[in-house]
Scaffold this active site. Structure first.
Site, PDB file in Angstrom:
ATOM      1  N   SER A 210      35.940  36.528  35.071  1.00 16.23           N
ATOM      2  CA  SER A 210      36.746  37.547  35.751  1.00 16.23           C
ATOM      3  C   SER A 210      37.802  38.114  34.796  1.00 16.23           C
ATOM      4  O   SER A 210      37.449  38.673  33.770  1.00 16.23           O
ATOM      5  CB  SER A 210      37.383  36.966  37.015  1.00 16.23           C
ATOM      6  OG  SER A 210      37.947  37.971  37.823  1.00 16.23           O
ATOM      7  N   ASP A 308      28.696  42.994  41.894  1.00 15.67           N
ATOM      8  CA  ASP A 308      29.844  42.090  41.758  1.00 15.67           C
ATOM      9  C   ASP A 308      30.749  42.209  42.984  1.00 15.67           C
ATOM     10  O   ASP A 308      31.246  43.286  43.316  1.00 15.67           O
ATOM     11  CB  ASP A 308      30.615  42.460  40.486  1.00 15.67           C
ATOM     12  CG  ASP A 308      31.757  41.498  40.209  1.00 15.67           C
ATOM     13  OD1 ASP A 308      32.782  41.604  40.905  1.00 15.67           O
ATOM     14  OD2 ASP A 308      31.615  40.659  39.311  1.00 15.67           O
ATOM     15  N   HIS A 377      30.673  36.684  42.131  1.00 16.37           N
ATOM     16  CA  HIS A 377      31.692  36.968  41.126  1.00 16.37           C
ATOM     17  C   HIS A 377      32.033  35.653  40.434  1.00 16.37           C
ATOM     18  O   HIS A 377      32.531  34.726  41.066  1.00 16.37           O
ATOM     19  CB  HIS A 377      32.937  37.559  41.779  1.00 16.37           C
ATOM     20  CG  HIS A 377      34.017  37.944  40.804  1.00 16.37           C
ATOM     21  ND1 HIS A 377      33.866  38.993  39.914  1.00 16.37           N
ATOM     22  CD2 HIS A 377      35.248  37.419  40.576  1.00 16.37           C
ATOM     23  CE1 HIS A 377      34.976  39.113  39.200  1.00 16.37           C
ATOM     24  NE2 HIS A 377      35.814  38.157  39.570  1.00 16.37           N
TER      25      HIS A 377
END
Length: 433
Positions: A210, A308, A377
Site C-alpha cells: 500500500s 484494488d 488490497h
C-alpha cells in the site's frame, strides 16, 4: 455446566492453536528502535554522545552525506509524527540466506493536513510508543521454508510506518508539534541495516504494501544506488500502483489529495528526480507510479489487483464524490453493484492496465507483474494469499511462485487475470477489510 466447561476448553484450544500457528509463521519478531540507545541513555551523557556519533557515522559513511547535512537535517529530526524514534522488526537470516536481505515497508495511508496528521499522531501510524513490541511475520516475510521457499532464510525486515508520507517527508510543524521526517526515517533505517551487514548483501529486495508499496517504487533506484554493484537488487510493490484517475463525479480527488500530502510534508524534493524533472510545474504528480516507473532503472515486480479495493473506495468512488452514498453497498461487496456501477469499475480496470502498459511494465524484460481480479488490497504479507491452499491463482500460478520465479529469473512473469468475476480462487472477503 458441562457445556460451559466444554466452551472453556474449546476457547483454550483455539488460543493454543493460534499461538502455534503464529510461531510456525515466524511470529514474535521483536522491535528495534532506531534511536533506542539514545532514548534509554538520554540522561546519561556517555551513552547519549556515543549513540550520536554512531548514527552520525552511519549517516555520513553509508548514505554519503556530509557532516553538515547530518546535523542540519538528520540527528534530531529522525522521528515519527509525534517525535518518537522510528522502528523496525528484524528476523536474521541463516544458512544460505545469511547474505540476502528483504526490507519490507509497512503501509497505512497518508495524512494530508494538520487535523489528519494529529489524528494519527497518537496511534501506531504516528508514534512508535503505540507500536506492538512483537510482530508476526508471514507471506513474503515468513521464516518457514514450506510457505516461503525462496526467501524464508533471508534477513527479513519489517519497517514500521509512522510518518504519513510514504517515507518522503522533510518538514516540521512546530506550532502543532508535528514532525514530517519520512525521508530521514528511510535513510537512517537503511544506514542502520547497511551497518548491520546489508552492505555485504549478495541479494536484496526493497518491498512494501500500500503506502509502503508506493514507497518501494519511489525509493527503489535509491536503494539500488546504496548497495554494491555486485548485489542483485530488485523491488516489489504490493498494492502500490495507485492510479491517477478521475472519480465517479468527474473530479480529481486523488490528485488533490496527493498534492496536499506533498505540500504538507515537503515531499517533492525527495521524489525521484528522473520523474520530477519531466513534470514541469507539477512535480507532485510523481506520487503516481505511472509517471515514476517509466524512468526507473532497477527491476521491479508489481503485485496488484486490477480491482484494488482501496482504490475503488478512495480513488474511483471516494465519499467526497458520492454524496448520495449510491456507491456505499457496491464498495463493500462488488456483488451488490448495479450494472452501471460494474461497468464503471470495469472501465477503471481498463485505465489501470493502460497505465501499466504506458509505464513500460508489460513489455519490459526487467519488470514483472501478477495482476489478479480479486477485490483485494495488499497480498504478499498474508499467508492465505501468498502461498496457501486458498491463495489466488492466475494462469496456474500463485503469488509466491510468481515472485520467486521473477526474482531468480527462472522465467519472465507477466500474469494478467481475466475480468471480474472470472476467478474462483479469489478470497470471498475484501482483504482490505
Amino acid at each position: 455446566m458441562i457445556i460451559g466447561r466444554l466452551r472453556q476448553w474449546l476457547s483454550l484450544l483455539v488460543c493454543v492453536l493460534a499461538v502455534i500457528l503464529l510461531k510456525s509463521e515466524g511470529a514474535s519478531v521483536g522491535i528495534t528502535y532506531l534511536q533506542d540507545a539514545v532514548a534509554k541513555g538520554a540522561g546519561r551523557d556517555l551513552f547519549f554522545f556515543l549513540s550520536m556519533f554512531y548514527y552520525m557515522f552511519m549517516y555520513i559513511i553509508y548514505l554519503r552525506h556530509s557532516f553538515f547535512s547530518f546535523f542540519w537535517f538528520g540527528w534530531w529530526c529522525v522521528v515519527c509524527l509525534d517525535g518518537s524514534p522510528p522502528a523496525y522488526h528484524f528476523d536474521k537470516g541463516s544458512g544460505a540466506g545469511v547474505d540476502n536481505w528483504i526490507v519490507h515497508m509497512e503501509g497505512g495511508g497518508w495524512c494530508e493536513d494538520v487535523p489528519t496528521c494529529l489524528s494519527r499522531k497518537n496511534t501506531d501510524l504516528g508514534s512508535s510508543k503505540q507500536m506492538v513490541k512483537q510482530f508476526g511475520f508471514s507471506g513474503l516475510l515468513s521464516g518457514q521454508q514450506k510457505s516461503n521457499p525462496d526467501f524464508y532464510n533471508w534477513n527479513r525486515i519489517k519497517v514500521r510506518y509512522c510518518d504519513g508520507s510514504s517515507f518522503t517527508g522533510d518538514a516540521v510543524d512546530r506550532a502543532n508539534n508535528l514532525f514530517f521526517k519520512g525521508n530521514s526515517i528511510w535513510e537512517f533505517i537503511i544506514a542502520d541495516l547497511l551497518a548491520k551487514g546489508m552492505r555485504n548483501a549478495k541479494n536484496a529486495i526493497l518491498s512494501g504494501c500500500s503506502a509502503g508499496g508506493l514507497a518501494s517504487i519511489l525509493h527503489c533506484d535509491r536503494f539500488r544506488a546504496l548497495l554494491p554493484a555486485s548485489t542483485k537488487v530488485k523491488c516489489i510493490s504490493d498494492a502500490g500502483f495507485f492510479l491517477h484517475a478521475q472519480d465517479v463525479s468527474g473530479g480529481k480527488h486523488i490528485e488533490e489529495f496527493y498534492g496536499k500530502v506533498a505540500r504538507l510534508h515537503g515531499s517533492v524534493k525527495n521524489l525521484p528526480a528522473s520523474c520530477t524533472s519531466r513534470m514541469g510545474a507539477r512535480p507532485e504528480l510523481c506520487f503516481f507510479p505511472q509517471y515514476v516507473v517509466q524512468t526507473m532503472q532497477t527491476p521491479i515486480f508489481f503485485v496488484n489487483s486490477a480491482y484494488d479495493s482501496w482504490q475503488i473506495k478512495n480513488i474511483l468512488a471516494p465519499s467526497a464524490a458520492d454524496k448520495s452514498k449510491a456507491w456505499k453497498s457496491c464498495k463493500l461487496d462488488l456483488k451488490k453493484c448495479t450494472a452501471a456501477q460494474l461497468k464503471t469499475i470495469q472501465d477503471f480496470r481498463t485505465q489501470f492496465l493502460s497505465a501499466l502498459n504506458r509505464a513500460g511494465v508489460v513489455n519490459s524484460p526487467s519488470k514483472g507483474m501478477f495482476i489478479d481480479s480479486c477485490y483485494a488490497h495488499c497480498q504478499v504479507g498474508k499467508q492465505i494469499q501468498w502461498s496457501s491452499d486458498s491463495s489466488p491463482v492466475v494462469s496456474n500460478m500463485k503469488i509466491a511462485k510468481a515472485v520467486g520465479d521473477w526474482y531468480y529469473e527462472r522465467s519472465p512473469i507477466k500474469k494478467l487475470d481475466c475480468p471480474y468475476p472470472c476467478n474462483p480462487t479469489c478470497p470471498k472477503v475484501d482483504s482490505d477489510s
